[in-house]
Design an enzyme around this catalytic site. Structure first.
Site, short mmCIF file in Angstrom:
data_model
loop_
_atom_site.label_atom_id
_atom_site.label_comp_id
_atom_site.label_asym_id
_atom_site.label_seq_id
_atom_site.Cartn_x
_atom_site.Cartn_y
_atom_site.Cartn_z
N HIS A 155 0.84 -1.22 0.00
CA HIS A 155 0.00 0.00 0.00
C HIS A 155 0.87 1.26 0.00
O HIS A 155 0.41 2.31 0.45
CB HIS A 155 -0.96 0.04 1.20
CG HIS A 155 -1.70 -1.25 1.41
ND1 HIS A 155 -2.98 -1.47 0.94
CD2 HIS A 155 -1.31 -2.40 2.01
CE1 HIS A 155 -3.36 -2.70 1.27
NE2 HIS A 155 -2.37 -3.29 1.92
N SER A 276 15.44 21.43 -16.21
CA SER A 276 14.24 22.20 -16.51
C SER A 276 14.65 23.46 -17.24
O SER A 276 15.70 24.04 -16.98
CB SER A 276 13.52 22.56 -15.21
OG SER A 276 12.71 23.71 -15.40
N LYS A 282 16.39 21.87 -11.05
CA LYS A 282 15.72 20.59 -11.33
C LYS A 282 16.64 19.54 -11.95
O LYS A 282 17.50 19.85 -12.76
CB LYS A 282 14.53 20.80 -12.27
CG LYS A 282 13.32 21.42 -11.62
CD LYS A 282 12.70 20.57 -10.51
CE LYS A 282 12.03 19.32 -10.98
NZ LYS A 282 10.78 19.54 -11.68
N GLU A 289 10.93 8.03 -16.60
CA GLU A 289 9.53 8.44 -16.80
C GLU A 289 9.01 7.99 -18.16
O GLU A 289 7.84 7.61 -18.32
CB GLU A 289 9.41 9.96 -16.71
CG GLU A 289 9.64 10.52 -15.33
CD GLU A 289 9.73 12.04 -15.39
OE1 GLU A 289 8.68 12.68 -15.21
OE2 GLU A 289 10.82 12.57 -15.63
#
Ligand code: ARG
Length: 457
Positions: A155, A276, A282, A289
């Site tokens: 979970h 970024s 960043k 991803e």
């Protein structure tokens, strides 16, 4: 001129011609189309349909066409619809009228089916090899950090400590099943459809068994209608590809989560991250991803072909031309995925100290404390209840389990003795899970050995 010109009075409408052309997608089948055409020419020769001289002439011409294709000098013509017609027309330009004999007893329907099966068999070999590379990278990383603990989650809540190696080897198991699935796809695709003609079989005495041997197929199809309209082998491949994508996606999901400041378990190397355009601080795990993101199209490609096929009456229908875009896209996507994963995995910097701290926190050994009571004879349900109360007490007191005093524990059960604290240590918890498939260091060492064997197969 179309290969079917005879019965037509009107030229095709240019919009229709553009709409139905598939060359842009199917041109990559040329190596397999050539192999199949060469074998078909030999089969026609053996059947006496082509004289030895005609057969030799066609093979010579196909050889020239091959050279052009290999050199990138082949004049692709989209108005000739697909790769089959393009190659046949070029052959005609090379050897003249005898080229017109190559299509005897053959249809583009059995031709495309054989091309696709040949392509699939090759692609599966490459992808299986790629998956083995991913497995090796995971195994090497596991071996390198064999004793590093981390929190195991259910979970997405801290559950029980596990070894990082155990977590990584879980993916090796998944990929082992993926490789088996692909091998099953390859085996099922290993059936020769050529000789089925358009739908009824060929009317010339082709020795299909000999043709199958020539093209490296295990056996021949036994129903011509099925052979030209079957795309199960592609659907099964797309299903296997979707599962592989899902596995890659879960691995990527773990890694991107672990790379957050909140987790801080891993840092991506600069080589597998991007920045970024606005936020100078960043560092984004783009490659991971996109492994996760691209799994969506793998899933979509399966659904696309299933949807295309499900309403089709027997036998061949033009709808089936739409099989190639999802098929090739899944092949390309998988190859890209299995290509980027090994170097990405090898470049990850794990923060094993932080993982260990997280593994020890959050009452992750509460189950071990309950197991302690069970070993003293208490039924597990009662032990669970007691330890639940202890956790509640510790939470209220703002302490961890190991910070409680023996007297605190004994208020909940007289069965607790000093050695109870040994049971709640990280090392003891890990060591206790010593079954086959468990996370105990000894068990994981054994798993590593069999994983290496699996990956090498
Ligand atoms: N380009 C076609 C395909 O990809 C080849 C078979 C065409 N057959 C036909 N009768 N139109 O499926």
């Amino acid at each position: 001129m179309k290969p079917w010109g005879g019965r037509f009075r009107q030229a095709p409408d240019p919009t229709a011609e553009r709409f139905t052309a598939s060359l842009a997608v199917d041109r990559r089948l040329w190596p397999h189309d050539l192999i199949a055409s060469e074998a078909w020419a030999r089969a026609l020769g053996r059947a006496g349909v082509l004289s030895a001289a005609e057969c030799a002439e066609i093979l010579r011409g196909l050889g020239e066409v091959r050279q052009e294709l290999e050199a990138g000098a082949f004049p692709f013509r989209p108005e000739l619809e697909d790769i089959h017609t393009n190659i046949e027309r070029r052959l005609q330009e090379k050897v003249g009228a005898v080229a017109g004999k190559l299509h005897t007893g053959r249809s583009r329907n059995d031709q495309i089916a054989v091309d696709e099966r040949l392509y699939l068999k090759d692609a599966v070999v490459r992808i299986r090899r790629g998956l083995a590379e991913v497995q090796s990278a995971l195994i090497d990383r596991a071996a390198e950090m064999l004793d590093a603990p981390m929190p195991g989650y259910t979970h997405l809540q801290r559950a029980q400590p596990v070894l990082l190696a155990h977590h990584l080897l879980a993916y090796v198991c998944m990929l082992a099943r993926d490789r088996e699935r692909l091998e099953a796809c390859r085996a099922r695709a290993d059936v020769l459809p050529l000789g089925s003609g358009a739908l009824a079989g060929t009317a010339f005495p082709i020795d299909r068994e000999a043709l199958a041997r020539d093209l490296g197929f295990r056996e021949v199809s036994t129903n011509s209608l099925d052979a030209v309209s079957d795309r199960d082998f592609l659907i099964e491949f797309l299903a296997a590809a979707a599962v592989i994508g899902m596995h890659g996606s879960r691995l990527a999901a773990d890694l991107t989560l672990w790379a957050t400041a909140e987790f801080g378990f891993v840092e991506f190397s600069d080589a597998f991250a991007t920045g970024s355009s606005i936020m100078p601080q960043k560092k984004n795990p783009d490659a991971a991803e996109l492994i996760r993101g691209k799994s969506g199209r793998l899933c979509g490609n399966l659904v696309a072909l299933l949807t295309t096929m499900k309403g089709l009456p027997l036998a061949y229908n033009s709808d089936m031309q739409e099989d190639k875009a999802p098929f090739f896209d899944s092949v390309d996507t998988l190859e890209a995925m299995v290509g980027v994963l090994p170097p990405l995995l090898r470049s990850l910097a794990f923060d094993t100290r932080r993982m260990r701290e997280a593994a020890a926190a959050g009452f992750s050994t509460a189950t071990d404390l309950a197991d302690y009571l069970v070993r003293k004879g208490l039924p597990f349900r009662q032990a669970h209840e007691i330890v639940g109360q202890i956790v509640r007490h510790a939470l209220d007191a703002g302490k961890g389990l190991e910070e409680l005093a023996l007297d605190d524990l004994r208020r909940f059960s007289a069965l607790f003795e000093k050695d109870a604290f040994d049971a709640v240590s990280l090392e003891a918890s890990l060591r206790a899970h010593a079954v086959t498939g468990g996370t105990a260091p000894a068990a994981v060492r054994e798993a590593l050995v069999s994983a290496r064997r699996l990956a090498a197969e």
